[in-house]
Design a protein around this motif. Structure first.
Motif, PDB file in Angstrom:
ATOM      1  N   PHE A 189       0.979  -2.090   0.110  1.00  0.00           N
ATOM      2  CA  PHE A 189      -0.213  -0.175   0.011  1.00  0.00           C
ATOM      3  C   PHE A 189       1.306   1.573  -0.308  1.00  0.00           C
ATOM      4  O   PHE A 189       1.498   1.578   0.629  1.00  0.00           O
ATOM      5  CB  PHE A 189      -1.158  -0.431   1.414  1.00  0.00           C
ATOM      6  CG  PHE A 189      -2.303  -0.888   1.294  1.00  0.00           C
ATOM      7  CD1 PHE A 189      -3.017  -0.328   0.221  1.00  0.00           C
ATOM      8  CD2 PHE A 189      -2.411  -2.457   1.904  1.00  0.00           C
ATOM      9  CE1 PHE A 189      -4.728  -1.568   0.215  1.00  0.00           C
ATOM     10  CE2 PHE A 189      -2.781  -3.054   1.483  1.00  0.00           C
ATOM     11  CZ  PHE A 189      -4.203  -2.444   0.768  1.00  0.00           C
ATOM     12  N   VAL A 190       0.282   2.017  -0.529  1.00  0.00           N
ATOM     13  CA  VAL A 190       0.724   3.415  -0.704  1.00  0.00           C
ATOM     14  C   VAL A 190      -0.279   4.590   0.182  1.00  0.00           C
ATOM     15  O   VAL A 190      -0.859   4.702  -0.450  1.00  0.00           O
ATOM     16  CB  VAL A 190       1.255   4.268  -2.274  1.00  0.00           C
ATOM     17  CG1 VAL A 190       2.075   5.196  -2.059  1.00  0.00           C
ATOM     18  CG2 VAL A 190       2.447   2.639  -3.371  1.00  0.00           C
ATOM     19  N   GLY A 191       0.640   5.262   0.909  1.00  0.00           N
ATOM     20  CA  GLY A 191      -0.730   6.204   1.701  1.00  0.00           C
ATOM     21  C   GLY A 191      -0.118   8.060   1.198  1.00  0.00           C
ATOM     22  O   GLY A 191       0.434   7.749   0.064  1.00  0.00           O
ATOM     23  N   ALA A 192      -0.561   8.598   1.780  1.00  0.00           N
ATOM     24  CA  ALA A 192      -1.179   9.979   1.136  1.00  0.00           C
ATOM     25  C   ALA A 192       0.215  10.626   1.249  1.00  0.00           C
ATOM     26  O   ALA A 192       0.399  11.192  -0.135  1.00  0.00           O
ATOM     27  CB  ALA A 192      -2.369  10.639   2.139  1.00  0.00           C
ATOM     28  N   GLU A 193       0.755  10.501   2.743  1.00  0.00           N
ATOM     29  CA  GLU A 193       2.110  11.500   2.889  1.00  0.00           C
ATOM     30  C   GLU A 193       2.806  10.454   0.854  1.00  0.00           C
ATOM     31  O   GLU A 193       3.793  11.679   0.531  1.00  0.00           O
ATOM     32  CB  GLU A 193       2.650  10.690   3.759  1.00  0.00           C
ATOM     33  CG  GLU A 193       4.067  11.057   3.329  1.00  0.00           C
ATOM     34  CD  GLU A 193       4.506  11.836   5.940  1.00  0.00           C
ATOM     35  OE1 GLU A 193       5.962  11.965   5.860  1.00  0.00           O
ATOM     36  OE2 GLU A 193       4.164  11.152   6.056  1.00  0.00           O
ATOM     37  N   GLU A 194       3.319   9.103   1.194  1.00  0.00           N
ATOM     38  CA  GLU A 194       4.524   8.884   0.092  1.00  0.00           C
ATOM     39  C   GLU A 194       3.105   9.135  -1.293  1.00  0.00           C
ATOM     40  O   GLU A 194       4.086   9.722  -2.343  1.00  0.00           O
ATOM     41  CB  GLU A 194       3.903   7.416   0.181  1.00  0.00           C
ATOM     42  CG  GLU A 194       5.553   6.757  -0.649  1.00  0.00           C
ATOM     43  CD  GLU A 194       5.412   4.928  -1.077  1.00  0.00           C
ATOM     44  OE1 GLU A 194       6.503   5.043  -1.632  1.00  0.00           O
ATOM     45  OE2 GLU A 194       5.115   4.576   0.613  1.00  0.00           O
TER      46      GLU A 194
END
Length: 267
Positions: free
Chosen positions: A189-194
């Motif tokens: 998963f890639v979250g918002a910050e990244e």
């Protein structure tokens, strides 16, 4: 809570997709929140039709989704022996000859390609899960605004397949080969910050502000003259395929067209 396009007459509303048009702004909404906006060939056909139905007045297309997830990816029935009624199963597809299979997948990809047309700018407003086909649909757009709860993931390799809905090219362009490979091969998963720091997203906002922020961005895009935006988008889209000198020449040609148009000397 009212959706941004609730008061507009729908140009198209079927198979989990609703298209509404307000003069220069079109909104495409994924409406099957109960199934986390899972995707199917029927949805892809309707998305393709939405692109065909855009009036010439439209300059910006906003892609959004109802519910907590933007799109959780493929409808899981596609992975079962029974499949989706009226649609080919994966086994059916595997049995087709190469040309037929290629044409079928190309038809699926049509739903993901028109968003990058030079005469429009497309903005995806993405919340919650955007997995597989959902990730690729967000990547189909020119710009992405994400909620702080966004979770991008490319899970195709974990299923023994590859991302084939036109998402690999923009992904590599946004984050580079090495990170794109790592994201796809691991399925993480890639979250918002990244997403923001890596270039996947333009900005991240609290989930409650997502629709308003996306519409503010659409308004800002509409503030500039259409032809100037169209020429600029075409320049930027083609930049990586040109040499430095070729890009300089393309800039000169585009500026010449703008000068002649502004002087009333255009074709």
């Amino acid at each position: 809570m009212a959706t941004p396009d609730q008061d507009l007459t729908a140009v198209l509303d079927q198979d989990g997709v609703r298209l509404t048009v307000d003069d220069t702004l079109a909104t495409v909404t994924l409406t099957n929140a109960a199934k986390r906006n899972a995707q199917s060939p029927a949805l892809w056909r309707t998305l393709t039709e939405a692109g065909r139905l855009l009036p010439g007045s439209v300059r910006v297309v906003l892609l959004r989704a109802e519910g907590q997830s933007f799109s959780a990816g493929l409808d899981r029935r596609m992975f079962t022996p029974e499949g989706i009624p009226g649609e080919p199963t994966f086994t059916d597809l595997a049995r087709r000859d190469a040309a037929d299979l290629d044409a079928t997948i190309a038809g699926f990809q049509d739903a993901f390609t028109w968003w990058r047309r030079t005469d429009i700018v497309s903005v995806a407003a993405v919340q919650g899960h955007a997995i597989g086909a959902g990730f690729q649909l967000a990547l189909a757009c020119d710009l992405r605004v994400v909620a702080d709860d966004v979770q991008f993931a490319m899970r195709e390799t974990a299923l023994g397949i590859v991302p084939d809905l036109a998402g690999t090219h923009p992904l590599v362009g946004l984050v580079g080969y090495a990170r794109a490979l790592e994201i796809c091969a691991t399925g993480r998963f890639v979250g918002a910050e990244e997403a923001v720091s890596s270039g996947l997203a333009n900005l991240a906002v609290p989930a409650g502000d997502l629709d308003a922020t996306a519409r503010d961005l659409a308004a800002a895009l509409l503030a500039a003259p259409r032809d100037a935006v169209t020429e600029t988008k075409a320049l930027l889209r083609g930049a990586t395929a040109r040499t430095y000198d070729e890009q300089r020449a393309a800039e000169r040609a585009a500026q010449g067209r703008r000068f002649r148009d502004l002087a009333g000397l255009g074709d």
